[in-house]
Motif scaffolding. Structure first.
Motif, PDB file in Angstrom:
ATOM      1  N   ARG A   1       0.822  -1.210   0.000  1.00 41.59           N
ATOM      2  CA  ARG A   1       0.000   0.000   0.000  1.00 41.59           C
ATOM      3  C   ARG A   1       0.856   1.262   0.000  1.00 41.59           C
ATOM      4  O   ARG A   1       0.479   2.272  -0.587  1.00 41.59           O
ATOM      5  CB  ARG A   1      -0.946  -0.009   1.207  1.00 41.59           C
ATOM      6  CG  ARG A   1      -1.980  -1.120   1.143  1.00 41.59           C
ATOM      7  CD  ARG A   1      -2.896  -1.096   2.365  1.00 41.59           C
ATOM      8  NE  ARG A   1      -3.815  -2.215   2.339  1.00 41.59           N
ATOM      9  CZ  ARG A   1      -4.992  -2.216   1.727  1.00 41.59           C
ATOM     10  NH1 ARG A   1      -5.382  -1.126   1.066  1.00 41.59           N
ATOM     11  NH2 ARG A   1      -5.774  -3.270   1.739  1.00 41.59           N
TER      12      ARG A   1
ATOM     13  N   PHE B   1       2.011   1.791  -3.564  1.00 40.46           N
ATOM     14  CA  PHE B   1       0.876   2.252  -4.378  1.00 40.46           C
ATOM     15  C   PHE B   1       0.569   3.723  -4.095  1.00 40.46           C
ATOM     16  O   PHE B   1       0.396   4.524  -5.015  1.00 40.46           O
ATOM     17  CB  PHE B   1      -0.350   1.394  -4.076  1.00 40.46           C
ATOM     18  CG  PHE B   1      -1.638   1.980  -4.582  1.00 40.46           C
ATOM     19  CD1 PHE B   1      -1.946   1.952  -5.935  1.00 40.46           C
ATOM     20  CD2 PHE B   1      -2.543   2.568  -3.705  1.00 40.46           C
ATOM     21  CE1 PHE B   1      -3.132   2.506  -6.413  1.00 40.46           C
ATOM     22  CE2 PHE B   1      -3.732   3.118  -4.162  1.00 40.46           C
ATOM     23  CZ  PHE B   1      -4.019   3.092  -5.514  1.00 40.46           C
ATOM     24  N   THR B   2       0.520   4.079  -2.812  1.00 39.37           N
ATOM     25  CA  THR B   2       0.231   5.462  -2.436  1.00 39.37           C
ATOM     26  C   THR B   2       1.312   6.414  -2.943  1.00 39.37           C
ATOM     27  O   THR B   2       1.021   7.529  -3.396  1.00 39.37           O
ATOM     28  CB  THR B   2       0.107   5.589  -0.910  1.00 39.37           C
ATOM     29  OG1 THR B   2      -0.897   4.689  -0.435  1.00 39.37           O
ATOM     30  CG2 THR B   2      -0.261   7.011  -0.507  1.00 39.37           C
ATOM     31  N   THR B   3       2.560   5.962  -2.896  1.00 38.41           N
ATOM     32  CA  THR B   3       3.669   6.796  -3.375  1.00 38.41           C
ATOM     33  C   THR B   3       3.549   7.067  -4.862  1.00 38.41           C
ATOM     34  O   THR B   3       3.718   8.211  -5.317  1.00 38.41           O
ATOM     35  CB  THR B   3       5.017   6.105  -3.083  1.00 38.41           C
ATOM     36  OG1 THR B   3       5.147   5.901  -1.669  1.00 38.41           O
ATOM     37  CG2 THR B   3       6.177   6.955  -3.588  1.00 38.41           C
ATOM     38  N   LEU B   4       3.238   6.030  -5.639  1.00 41.43           N
ATOM     39  CA  LEU B   4       3.092   6.203  -7.089  1.00 41.43           C
ATOM     40  C   LEU B   4       1.880   7.077  -7.404  1.00 41.43           C
ATOM     41  O   LEU B   4       1.943   7.938  -8.289  1.00 41.43           O
ATOM     42  CB  LEU B   4       2.955   4.844  -7.773  1.00 41.43           C
ATOM     43  CG  LEU B   4       2.837   4.851  -9.309  1.00 41.43           C
ATOM     44  CD1 LEU B   4       4.015   5.577  -9.946  1.00 41.43           C
ATOM     45  CD2 LEU B   4       2.723   3.428  -9.843  1.00 41.43           C
ATOM     46  N   LEU B   5       0.786   6.869  -6.681  1.00 43.49           N
ATOM     47  CA  LEU B   5      -0.409   7.688  -6.890  1.00 43.49           C
ATOM     48  C   LEU B   5      -0.116   9.154  -6.568  1.00 43.49           C
ATOM     49  O   LEU B   5      -0.500  10.060  -7.318  1.00 43.49           O
ATOM     50  CB  LEU B   5      -1.554   7.172  -6.026  1.00 43.49           C
ATOM     51  CG  LEU B   5      -2.847   7.991  -6.043  1.00 43.49           C
ATOM     52  CD1 LEU B   5      -3.407   8.101  -7.457  1.00 43.49           C
ATOM     53  CD2 LEU B   5      -3.890   7.374  -5.103  1.00 43.49           C
ATOM     54  N   ASN B   6       0.559   9.391  -5.446  1.00 40.31           N
ATOM     55  CA  ASN B   6       0.913  10.765  -5.077  1.00 40.31           C
ATOM     56  C   ASN B   6       1.813  11.409  -6.124  1.00 40.31           C
ATOM     57  O   ASN B   6       1.693  12.607  -6.416  1.00 40.31           O
ATOM     58  CB  ASN B   6       1.601  10.789  -3.709  1.00 40.31           C
ATOM     59  CG  ASN B   6       0.630  10.552  -2.570  1.00 40.31           C
ATOM     60  OD1 ASN B   6      -0.564  10.795  -2.700  1.00 40.31           O
ATOM     61  ND2 ASN B   6       1.135  10.065  -1.442  1.00 40.31           N
TER      62      ASN B   6
ATOM     63  N   GLU C   1       1.762  10.789  -9.325  1.00 42.54           N
ATOM     64  CA  GLU C   1       0.934  11.128 -10.474  1.00 42.54           C
ATOM     65  C   GLU C   1       0.096  12.384 -10.214  1.00 42.54           C
ATOM     66  O   GLU C   1      -0.144  13.177 -11.118  1.00 42.54           O
ATOM     67  CB  GLU C   1       0.016   9.950 -10.829  1.00 42.54           C
ATOM     68  CG  GLU C   1       0.753   8.777 -11.448  1.00 42.54           C
ATOM     69  CD  GLU C   1       1.490   9.195 -12.712  1.00 42.54           C
ATOM     70  OE1 GLU C   1       0.820   9.606 -13.685  1.00 42.54           O
ATOM     71  OE2 GLU C   1       2.730   9.143 -12.730  1.00 42.54           O
TER      72      GLU C   1
ATOM     73  N   GLU D   1      -1.643  -2.537  -8.808  1.00 40.32           N
ATOM     74  CA  GLU D   1      -1.365  -1.291  -8.088  1.00 40.32           C
ATOM     75  C   GLU D   1      -0.800  -0.226  -9.023  1.00 40.32           C
ATOM     76  O   GLU D   1      -1.136   0.952  -8.913  1.00 40.32           O
ATOM     77  CB  GLU D   1      -0.398  -1.567  -6.934  1.00 40.32           C
ATOM     78  CG  GLU D   1      -1.035  -2.335  -5.785  1.00 40.32           C
ATOM     79  CD  GLU D   1      -0.031  -2.756  -4.738  1.00 40.32           C
ATOM     80  OE1 GLU D   1      -0.300  -2.561  -3.544  1.00 40.32           O
ATOM     81  OE2 GLU D   1       1.032  -3.298  -5.122  1.00 40.32           O
ATOM     82  N   LYS D   2       0.074  -0.638  -9.924  1.00 37.60           N
ATOM     83  CA  LYS D   2       0.626   0.311 -10.892  1.00 37.60           C
ATOM     84  C   LYS D   2      -0.473   0.876 -11.784  1.00 37.60           C
ATOM     85  O   LYS D   2      -0.554   2.089 -12.005  1.00 37.60           O
ATOM     86  CB  LYS D   2       1.692  -0.375 -11.753  1.00 37.60           C
ATOM     87  CG  LYS D   2       2.903  -0.875 -10.986  1.00 37.60           C
ATOM     88  CD  LYS D   2       3.813  -1.705 -11.888  1.00 37.60           C
ATOM     89  CE  LYS D   2       4.925  -2.373 -11.107  1.00 37.60           C
ATOM     90  NZ  LYS D   2       5.757  -3.262 -11.958  1.00 37.60           N
TER      91      LYS D   2
ATOM     92  N   ALA E   1      -2.832   3.164  -9.858  1.00 40.41           N
ATOM     93  CA  ALA E   1      -2.191   4.435  -9.503  1.00 40.41           C
ATOM     94  C   ALA E   1      -2.262   5.412 -10.673  1.00 40.41           C
ATOM     95  O   ALA E   1      -2.603   6.591 -10.498  1.00 40.41           O
ATOM     96  CB  ALA E   1      -0.744   4.203  -9.089  1.00 40.41           C
TER      97      ALA E   1
ATOM     98  N   GLY F   1      -4.846   8.613 -10.658  1.00 44.04           N
ATOM     99  CA  GLY F   1      -4.280   9.947 -10.852  1.00 44.04           C
ATOM    100  C   GLY F   1      -5.063  10.724 -11.902  1.00 44.04           C
ATOM    101  O   GLY F   1      -5.356  11.907 -11.727  1.00 44.04           O
TER     102      GLY F   1
END
Length: 261
Positions: free
Chosen positions: A10, A13-18, A20, A108-109, A112, A116
Motif C-alpha cells: 500500500r 501504491f500510495t507513493t506512485l499515486l501521489n 501522479e 497497483e501500478k 495508480a 491519478g
C-alpha cells in the motif's frame, strides 16, 4: 497455492499515486486552470449566443443544459491526458523500464495511473461546475450521482489514456488522438446540443459514440432530464468502465510500451 493479492504494498501504491497527482499539480496553470478557462469561454460563447434558446427536453434552460456537458468534457480531456502524457514522458526520459522494478503489483501500478487521471478529471469537472454557479446557480438535482458520473467518465478516459500512453511513443500521436478522435466525439456527444437535433447520419453517431451516454448520465444527475433511455445508458457506462480498465490491464500486463525488445 499462493493467494494473489492486489494491494500487497500500500505504501508503494500510495507513493506512485501521489507522484501522479503531484506531477500535474506542479503546473496547475497548464493542467487545471487552462481547461477551466477554455470551458468558461465555451460557456460565454455558446451561452451568450444561445442563452434564450429553448432546449427540446422539457423546456430546460440552455445554460443549465450546457453546464454538465462542459463539466464532463473537461473531465474527459483532463483524465485522458494525465496517464497518457505521464507514460510518454517516461519514454522520452528513458525511465519507462523502471516500472518493471517497482515493488508493487501490476494492479497497483495500473490503478495508480488511472486514479491519478480520475483525480485530475473530477477536479476539472467540479471546478467547471463551481465556476458556473454565478451564471446558473448551485442547484444540482442529484449531487452525489453527479460526482459519481464525473468519476465514471474520468475513470473510462483515464484508462483509455493509459492505453494510448503505452501504445504510442511520442506526443504527436497522442495529440492526433485528442484532436482528431476525442474532440469530434465530444462535440458530437451531446455536450453543446441535443443529439436528436442532428440530421441524418450524424444523429446515428450516438450509437457508436462512447461519450454520449457519459454526458447524458451526467446531465441527468445535474438537471434530472435526459435523452433516450437512461437505464440503458447507465448500463453502457458500467460496460465502458469495465471494458476500458480490463483492456488497459491486459496491455499493461503484456508489457506493451514498457518492456524492451
Amino acid at each position: 497455492m499462493k493467494k494473489r493479492i492486489i494491494f500487497y504494498n500500500r505504501t508503494g501504491f500510495t507513493t506512485l499515486l501521489n507522484r501522479e497527482i503531484h506531477r500535474f499539480m506542479k503546473v496547475p496553470v497548464q493542467t487545471v486552470l487552462a481547461p477551466l478557462i477554455s470551458n468558461m469561454l465555451y460557456l460565454a460563447i455558446f451561452g451568450g449566443m444561445l442563452q434564450t434558446r429553448q432546449v427540446g427536453i422539457d423546456g430546460v434552460n440552455y445554460l443549465h443544459f450546457l453546464v454538465p456537458g462542459l463539466a464532463s468534457m473537461g473531465a474527459i480531456f483532463a483524465a485522458f491526458q494525465n496517464p497518457a502524457f505521464s507514460i510518454i514522458s517516461q519514454k522520452f526520459q528513458n525511465t519507462i523500464q523502471d516500472l518493471n522494478s517497482y515493488p508493487i503489483s501490476n494492479a497497483e501500478k495500473i490503478l495508480a495511473f488511472v486514479f491519478g487521471g480520475v483525480f485530475r478529471g473530477v477536479l476539472v469537472g467540479l471546478l467547471t461546475y463551481a465556476a458556473t454557479i454565478f451564471f446558473v446557480g448551485y442547484e444540482i438535482e442529484y449531487p452525489v450521482f453527479f460526482v459519481l458520473s464525473l468519476t465514471a467518465t474520468s475513470f473510462v478516459f483515464a484508462s483509455l489514456g493509459l492505453i494510448c500512453g503505452l501504445i504510442f511513443d511520442n506526443f504527436e500521436k497522442m495529440n492526433f488522438v485528442l484532436a482528431i478522435v476525442i474532440t469530434p466525439l465530444a462535440y458530437l456527444g451531446g455536450v453543446f446540443f441535443e443529439i436528436s437535433k442532428l440530421p441524418g447520419l450524424l444523429a446515428a453517431i450516438k450509437y457508436i459514440n462512447p461519450i454520449y451516454p457519459l454526458v447524458n448520465v451526467a446531465r441527468f444527475a445535474f438537471i434530472g432530464v435526459y435523452e433516450g433511455n437512461i437505464q440503458v445508458q447507465i448500463i453502457i457506462t458500467v460496460v465502458l468502465i469495465l471494458g476500458s480498465f480490463l483492456s488497459a490491464s491486459y496491455i499493461f500486463k503484456k508489457g506493451i510500451g514498457i518492456k524492451t525488445v
